[in-house]
Design a protein around this motif. Structure first.
Motif, PDB file in Angstrom:
ATOM      1  N   LEU A  82       0.834  -1.216   0.000  1.00 49.63           N
ATOM      2  CA  LEU A  82       0.000   0.000   0.000  1.00 49.63           C
ATOM      3  C   LEU A  82       0.861   1.255   0.000  1.00 49.63           C
ATOM      4  O   LEU A  82       0.353   2.374   0.041  1.00 49.63           O
ATOM      5  CB  LEU A  82      -0.874   0.015   1.257  1.00 49.63           C
ATOM      6  CG  LEU A  82      -1.882  -1.118   1.380  1.00 49.63           C
ATOM      7  CD1 LEU A  82      -2.362  -1.263   2.812  1.00 49.63           C
ATOM      8  CD2 LEU A  82      -3.057  -0.847   0.451  1.00 49.63           C
ATOM      9  N   ASN A  83       2.176   1.047   0.014  1.00 50.47           N
ATOM     10  CA  ASN A  83       3.158   2.141   0.104  1.00 50.47           C
ATOM     11  C   ASN A  83       3.197   2.794   1.482  1.00 50.47           C
ATOM     12  O   ASN A  83       3.617   3.941   1.614  1.00 50.47           O
ATOM     13  CB  ASN A  83       2.940   3.210  -0.982  1.00 50.47           C
ATOM     14  CG  ASN A  83       3.174   2.626  -2.346  1.00 50.47           C
ATOM     15  OD1 ASN A  83       4.129   1.860  -2.525  1.00 50.47           O
ATOM     16  ND2 ASN A  83       2.286   2.927  -3.283  1.00 50.47           N
ATOM     17  N   ASN A  84       2.760   2.077   2.488  1.00 49.39           N
ATOM     18  CA  ASN A  84       2.977   2.531   3.867  1.00 49.39           C
ATOM     19  C   ASN A  84       4.312   1.979   4.339  1.00 49.39           C
ATOM     20  O   ASN A  84       4.720   0.890   3.927  1.00 49.39           O
ATOM     21  CB  ASN A  84       1.888   1.983   4.791  1.00 49.39           C
ATOM     22  CG  ASN A  84       0.528   2.556   4.456  1.00 49.39           C
ATOM     23  OD1 ASN A  84       0.433   3.692   4.007  1.00 49.39           O
ATOM     24  ND2 ASN A  84      -0.517   1.774   4.669  1.00 49.39           N
ATOM     25  N   LEU A  85       4.947   2.723   5.221  1.00 49.46           N
ATOM     26  CA  LEU A  85       6.172   2.200   5.823  1.00 49.46           C
ATOM     27  C   LEU A  85       5.854   1.723   7.226  1.00 49.46           C
ATOM     28  O   LEU A  85       5.408   2.495   8.082  1.00 49.46           O
ATOM     29  CB  LEU A  85       7.272   3.258   5.877  1.00 49.46           C
ATOM     30  CG  LEU A  85       8.600   2.699   6.397  1.00 49.46           C
ATOM     31  CD1 LEU A  85       9.209   1.727   5.387  1.00 49.46           C
ATOM     32  CD2 LEU A  85       9.591   3.807   6.708  1.00 49.46           C
ATOM     33  N   ARG A  86       6.071   0.447   7.447  1.00 45.42           N
ATOM     34  CA  ARG A  86       5.808  -0.155   8.757  1.00 45.42           C
ATOM     35  C   ARG A  86       7.150  -0.337   9.460  1.00 45.42           C
ATOM     36  O   ARG A  86       8.076  -0.929   8.909  1.00 45.42           O
ATOM     37  CB  ARG A  86       5.103  -1.502   8.572  1.00 45.42           C
ATOM     38  CG  ARG A  86       3.888  -1.398   7.647  1.00 45.42           C
ATOM     39  CD  ARG A  86       3.252  -2.753   7.367  1.00 45.42           C
ATOM     40  NE  ARG A  86       2.655  -3.298   8.561  1.00 45.42           N
ATOM     41  CZ  ARG A  86       3.122  -4.352   9.217  1.00 45.42           C
ATOM     42  NH1 ARG A  86       4.203  -4.975   8.785  1.00 45.42           N
ATOM     43  NH2 ARG A  86       2.536  -4.783  10.302  1.00 45.42           N
ATOM     44  N   ILE A  87       7.273   0.201  10.655  1.00 41.82           N
ATOM     45  CA  ILE A  87       8.531   0.096  11.396  1.00 41.82           C
ATOM     46  C   ILE A  87       8.272  -0.754  12.641  1.00 41.82           C
ATOM     47  O   ILE A  87       7.405  -0.424  13.448  1.00 41.82           O
ATOM     48  CB  ILE A  87       9.058   1.490  11.789  1.00 41.82           C
ATOM     49  CG1 ILE A  87       9.283   2.329  10.526  1.00 41.82           C
ATOM     50  CG2 ILE A  87      10.344   1.372  12.604  1.00 41.82           C
ATOM     51  CD1 ILE A  87       9.753   3.746  10.786  1.00 41.82           C
ATOM     52  N   ILE A  88       8.994  -1.850  12.742  1.00 45.81           N
ATOM     53  CA  ILE A  88       8.794  -2.765  13.865  1.00 45.81           C
ATOM     54  C   ILE A  88      10.147  -2.953  14.554  1.00 45.81           C
ATOM     55  O   ILE A  88      11.083  -3.484  13.962  1.00 45.81           O
ATOM     56  CB  ILE A  88       8.244  -4.120  13.368  1.00 45.81           C
ATOM     57  CG1 ILE A  88       6.902  -3.891  12.660  1.00 45.81           C
ATOM     58  CG2 ILE A  88       8.083  -5.099  14.520  1.00 45.81           C
ATOM     59  CD1 ILE A  88       6.335  -5.092  11.963  1.00 45.81           C
ATOM     60  N   GLY A  89      10.233  -2.463  15.779  1.00 52.02           N
ATOM     61  CA  GLY A  89      11.538  -2.490  16.454  1.00 52.02           C
ATOM     62  C   GLY A  89      11.461  -3.169  17.804  1.00 52.02           C
ATOM     63  O   GLY A  89      10.455  -3.075  18.506  1.00 52.02           O
ATOM     64  N   GLY A  90      12.530  -3.862  18.159  1.00 52.47           N
ATOM     65  CA  GLY A  90      12.571  -4.501  19.473  1.00 52.47           C
ATOM     66  C   GLY A  90      13.802  -5.367  19.626  1.00 52.47           C
ATOM     67  O   GLY A  90      14.753  -5.265  18.850  1.00 52.47           O
ATOM     68  N   ILE A  91      13.738  -6.250  20.636  1.00 49.80           N
ATOM     69  CA  ILE A  91      14.815  -7.227  20.835  1.00 49.80           C
ATOM     70  C   ILE A  91      14.852  -8.129  19.599  1.00 49.80           C
ATOM     71  O   ILE A  91      13.812  -8.486  19.047  1.00 49.80           O
ATOM     72  CB  ILE A  91      14.524  -8.085  22.087  1.00 49.80           C
ATOM     73  CG1 ILE A  91      14.591  -7.239  23.360  1.00 49.80           C
ATOM     74  CG2 ILE A  91      15.488  -9.251  22.184  1.00 49.80           C
ATOM     75  CD1 ILE A  91      14.275  -8.018  24.639  1.00 49.80           C
ATOM     76  N   ASN A  92      16.035  -8.519  19.205  1.00 49.11           N
ATOM     77  CA  ASN A  92      16.150  -9.458  18.097  1.00 49.11           C
ATOM     78  C   ASN A  92      15.672 -10.837  18.564  1.00 49.11           C
ATOM     79  O   ASN A  92      16.136 -11.342  19.594  1.00 49.11           O
ATOM     80  CB  ASN A  92      17.615  -9.539  17.646  1.00 49.11           C
ATOM     81  CG  ASN A  92      17.746 -10.146  16.271  1.00 49.11           C
ATOM     82  OD1 ASN A  92      16.854 -10.846  15.813  1.00 49.11           O
ATOM     83  ND2 ASN A  92      18.846  -9.870  15.611  1.00 49.11           N
ATOM     84  N   ASN A  93      14.760 -11.415  17.807  1.00 51.54           N
ATOM     85  CA  ASN A  93      14.269 -12.741  18.206  1.00 51.54           C
ATOM     86  C   ASN A  93      15.233 -13.852  17.801  1.00 51.54           C
ATOM     87  O   ASN A  93      14.990 -15.027  18.102  1.00 51.54           O
ATOM     88  CB  ASN A  93      12.862 -12.997  17.648  1.00 51.54           C
ATOM     89  CG  ASN A  93      12.791 -12.776  16.150  1.00 51.54           C
ATOM     90  OD1 ASN A  93      13.729 -12.276  15.537  1.00 51.54           O
ATOM     91  ND2 ASN A  93      11.674 -13.142  15.553  1.00 51.54           N
ATOM     92  N   TYR A  94      16.343 -13.501  17.199  1.00 58.41           N
ATOM     93  CA  TYR A  94      17.340 -14.490  16.779  1.00 58.41           C
ATOM     94  C   TYR A  94      17.760 -15.377  17.971  1.00 58.41           C
ATOM     95  O   TYR A  94      18.176 -14.868  19.017  1.00 58.41           O
ATOM     96  CB  TYR A  94      18.559 -13.754  16.198  1.00 58.41           C
ATOM     97  CG  TYR A  94      19.808 -14.582  16.140  1.00 58.41           C
ATOM     98  CD1 TYR A  94      19.945 -15.581  15.175  1.00 58.41           C
ATOM     99  CD2 TYR A  94      20.834 -14.389  17.060  1.00 58.41           C
ATOM    100  CE1 TYR A  94      21.080 -16.365  15.138  1.00 58.41           C
ATOM    101  CE2 TYR A  94      21.975 -15.160  17.028  1.00 58.41           C
ATOM    102  CZ  TYR A  94      22.087 -16.152  16.063  1.00 58.41           C
ATOM    103  OH  TYR A  94      23.208 -16.918  16.042  1.00 58.41           O
ATOM    104  N   ALA A  95      17.633 -16.663  17.830  1.00 61.93           N
ATOM    105  CA  ALA A  95      18.030 -17.641  18.854  1.00 61.93           C
ATOM    106  C   ALA A  95      17.401 -17.351  20.209  1.00 61.93           C
ATOM    107  O   ALA A  95      17.987 -17.622  21.249  1.00 61.93           O
ATOM    108  CB  ALA A  95      19.553 -17.685  18.985  1.00 61.93           C
TER     109      ALA A  95
END
Ligand code: DGJ
Length: 730
Positions: free
Chosen positions: A261-274
């Protein structure tokens, strides 16, 4: 508590009576001085972000915003979810993914209630509760807003009442949606001695991720700090730009998804890696704070928002004073003894700075710390180098009328150390695999409470034995390889528990020693974030102290961190003369790391005078407003201005950054933030002995003139660094 729900005066309701099972739709604006971030609950209780931009005078109009956009079909109505769940209707990147106690992976989060608390004059906290209609699973979103600074800290608290544990596979702090024709990202990359290298790009469809998997020293390759400009890359004083950064010292992840839709979604937090987290019933999982500010008048305003916010609310003692210092790292490295240090204490006094900082190499006996592959963990004074201990040095400092500070790296252990021999189970490693070192060392397992006690004890003992100890430099040079804790049952919790352990130790230290200044160092700027800076008064941006490099680095750091938090030392790096090196270091918290006794008479005199000049203007640099006047990446020189809040005293630092033929300040530099109606004089200060200024210090200018026409610092190949003092005249 419940009675506080629905008391928000700024909320208005309308009834979507045409829907069969309608509840009331509602918009929930979070307003700060200039902006509004508007959440919206629809009739089916989906919570979305409908607006983030300049605030409207009539908040009832926010609800009209969505209809003004004619984007293509939003197939789920969730593309702009305030916290996107996974496994139900979502078709975009989630903020949260879970495996329920019964093995089901679907989550749907619907609005339940919200409340707004005014925590202080300038600070509000909005809490919104979301719940899964099928599972007893709740997420509470928190938006702490700082009105005057236009800053929001956002985090979430996740909990459930299911019959067994729930696995959290992703657990973001924040999930924002921006709307624009195009989005321009400034991110940063680097490595040792190359911190904060900016990179600009237009964001394309799909997901752009900035992250860290390094555990400790998490910012070595990139920090979580970034900017997103709307429509075009925002210059200093115009355009809309969002600055974001995660207040977390461990693995982080920021996804920027430009959706269909040309929206920018920003999702930030702790890395779920491992890090799949097993959440027991009723246990609360609190995410770190994602910090952001939006400016509709360019990057300069966004940075001042963060500076003001950090000094007032986050950085330890952000509104207080700092100590100037002489550090011995580059002057001696590991090669020193008591006599040498006593001479350096005299040099500290001679230079005129407040404190002597003893760096690495003062400890360990069985495996003495004479280079960087031994001794970490053995925090007993090295008897050969310092037979009379630290106490005798602290006393000698007192006699010289200077303060004394010391370096520690308490999270680390050398393979050759008594600590390793005694407590191999305290070390992060995979026993069945070969050890792999970063700077010849390993990391202690801070998820283990016994290790937390040990790390706390390192500082506690130093302070107990030396109550006059006035400063700590806390280093952290290694990243984590072979992540494994002998203490933890669930290795998926390792990275998260490490950080919890670190913050626990720092809490204990600050509970007992609330005021002592501490420098946050991580082999340079490998750990700089606003969670850590709650416990530290300043940070070390980089081991690269070449002033030419520093101009560029400090310029970028200054977007996110105030000058008072930025430690800059004069060293022998680079080819520039002492004046240039000192001028650059003066732009933050000044220190020296040079052999004072080897300075020639004029250089010494210059440094001594510079310390006094700095003492006269440090209040403006630390507590005033910072304006970037000339970007070294865009021209031949850099100019940075600091002005006090009365607009009557300030300072401008100017540096030539291009030595090609005939380069210089051919045009004047426009000053900013002055009072147009005040009269000012401009005087060049911090001149090298025997030189004179080409600036006419008698001339009186109006603030208007200086902001519209400017002043020329007269930079050229023989005047590569110029500091100008701004003084309003009565
Ligand atoms: C890395 C730091 O960044 C330096 O300033 C110095 O303290 C060394 N460690 C000491 O080992």
């Amino acid at each position: 508590m419940l009675q506080k729900f629905f008391t928000v005066s700024s909320v208005f309701l309308f009834i979507a009576s045409f829907l069969p099972i309608c509840t009331q739709a509602q918009s929930i604006p979070i307003e700060t001085q200039s902006n509004a971030l508007v959440l919206h609950k629809d009739s089916a209780n989906n919570l979305t972000v409908i607006y983030y931009g300049k605030k409207l005078s009539d908040e009832r109009e926010y609800v009209l915003v969505p209809a003004s956009y004619k984007q293509s079909e939003d197939y789920t109505g969730l593309s702009n979810a305030a916290y996107t769940p996974s496994g139900s209707k979502n078709i975009l990147e989630p903020a949260i993914s879970v495996v329920h106690a019964d093995g089901n992976k679907s989550l749907d989060l619907r609005y339940v209630t919200h409340k707004l608390d005014q925590l202080a004059d300038n600070v509000s906290l909005l809490e919104v509760e979301l719940k899964d209609p099928v599972y007893d699973f709740t997420v509470r979103l928190f938006y702490k807003s700082y009105f005057a600074e236009d800053v929001i800290e956002q985090w979430s608290v996740i909990e459930h009442n299911e019959k067994g544990a729930v696995l959290l596979e992703k657990f973001a702090s924040a999930n924002l949606t921006l709307k624009s024709n195009s989005y321009w990202l400034r991110q940063y990359h680097g490595d040792w001695a190359k911190e904060m290298q900016p990179e600009d790009s237009k964001i394309t469809h799909g997901i752009k991720t900035i992250d860290s998997k390094l555990g400790t020293r998490a910012n070595l390759f990139q920090p979580s700090s970034f900017m997103v400009s709307l429509d075009k890359p925002a210059p200093e004083d115009e355009g809309t730009v969002l600055f974001g950064t995660l207040g977390y010292s461990g693995n982080f992840k920021v996804d920027m998804e430009l959706d269909y839709l040309n929206n920018l979604r920003i999702i930030g937090g702790i890395n779920n890696y491992a890090s799949n987290y097993t959440l027991k019933p009723q246990e609360k999982f609190t995410t770190p704070k994602f910090i952001y500010t939006l400016s509709t008048t360019g990057k300069g305003k966004a940075s001042r928002n963060l500076h003001n916010w950090a000094r007032k609310y986050k950085l330890l003692d952000g509104q207080g004073d700092r100590l100037t210092l002489l550090n011995n790292w580059e002057a001696t490295y590991f090669d020193f003894n008591e006599n040498k240090l006593k001479e350096l204490l005299k040099d500290t006094k001679k230079l005129g700075v407040d404190l002597f900082l003893l760096d690495d190499g003062w400890f360990a006996n069985k495996y003495p710390r004479n280079n960087d592959d031994t001794g970490l963990g053995d925090w007993q004074v090295n008897k050969k180098k310092l037979p009379n201990g630290i106490t005798s040095l602290v006393k000698e400092a007192g006699r010289q009328d200077v303060k004394f500070g010391i370096w520690v790296e308490p999270e680390m252990v050398s393979p050759k150390s008594e600590l390793y021999e005694q407590h191999p189970d305290w070390v992060i490693k995979q026993s069945a695999r070969a050890e792999h070192y970063f700077r010849n060392q390993l990391v202690l397992d801070l998820s283990n409470p016994a290790v937390q006690n040990f790390v706390f004890g390192v500082l506690d003992e130093l302070f107990t034995e030396n109550p006059e100890l006035a400063y700590i430099k806390w280093d952290c040079n290694a990243i984590i390889y072979n992540a494994y804790s002998a203490h933890l049952k669930n290795q998926e919790h390792f990275y998260i528990e490490y950080m919890r352990g670190l913050y626990h130790v720092l809490e204990r230290i600050r509970a007992k020693y609330p005021k002592v200044p501490m420098m946050l160092c991580s082999g340079g700027g490998g750990r700089v974030d606003y969670a850590a800076l709650q416990y530290f008064t300043e940070f070390w941006p980089s081991d690269n102290t070449d002033p030419m490099e520093r101009i560029f680095m400090q310029y970028e750091y200054s977007y996110f961190y105030p000058a008072i938090s930025t430690s800059n030392h004069v060293t022998d790096w680079g080819k520039q003369p002492i004046k240039f090196r000192t001028d650059v270091a003066m732009m933050g918290k000044l220190g020296f790391d040079i052999v004072v006794s080897e300075l020639n008479e004029k250089d010494l005199k210059f440094c001594q005078d510079a310390v006094q000049i700095y003492n006269n203007m440090k209040d403006i640099i630390w507590h005033g407003d910072q304006y970037r006047l000339a970007d070294p990446r865009e021209g031949n020189f850099a100019a940075i201005q600091y002005i006090d809040t009365n607009r009557s005293a300030g300072v401008i630092f100017n540096y030539l950054v291009n030595n090609r033929y005939d380069q210089g300040s051919h045009f004047p530099v426009l000053l900013k933030g002055l009072d147009a109606n005040k009269k000012y004089k401009i005087t060049e200060i911090n001149l090298y002995p025997g030189t004179s200024s080409s600036i006419n210090n008698k001339q009186v200018y109006s603030g208007e003139f200086l902001m519209k026409i400017g002043i020329n610092p007269d930079l050229h190949k023989d005047r590569t660094s110029v500091i100008l003092e701004i003084k309003a005249i009565d």
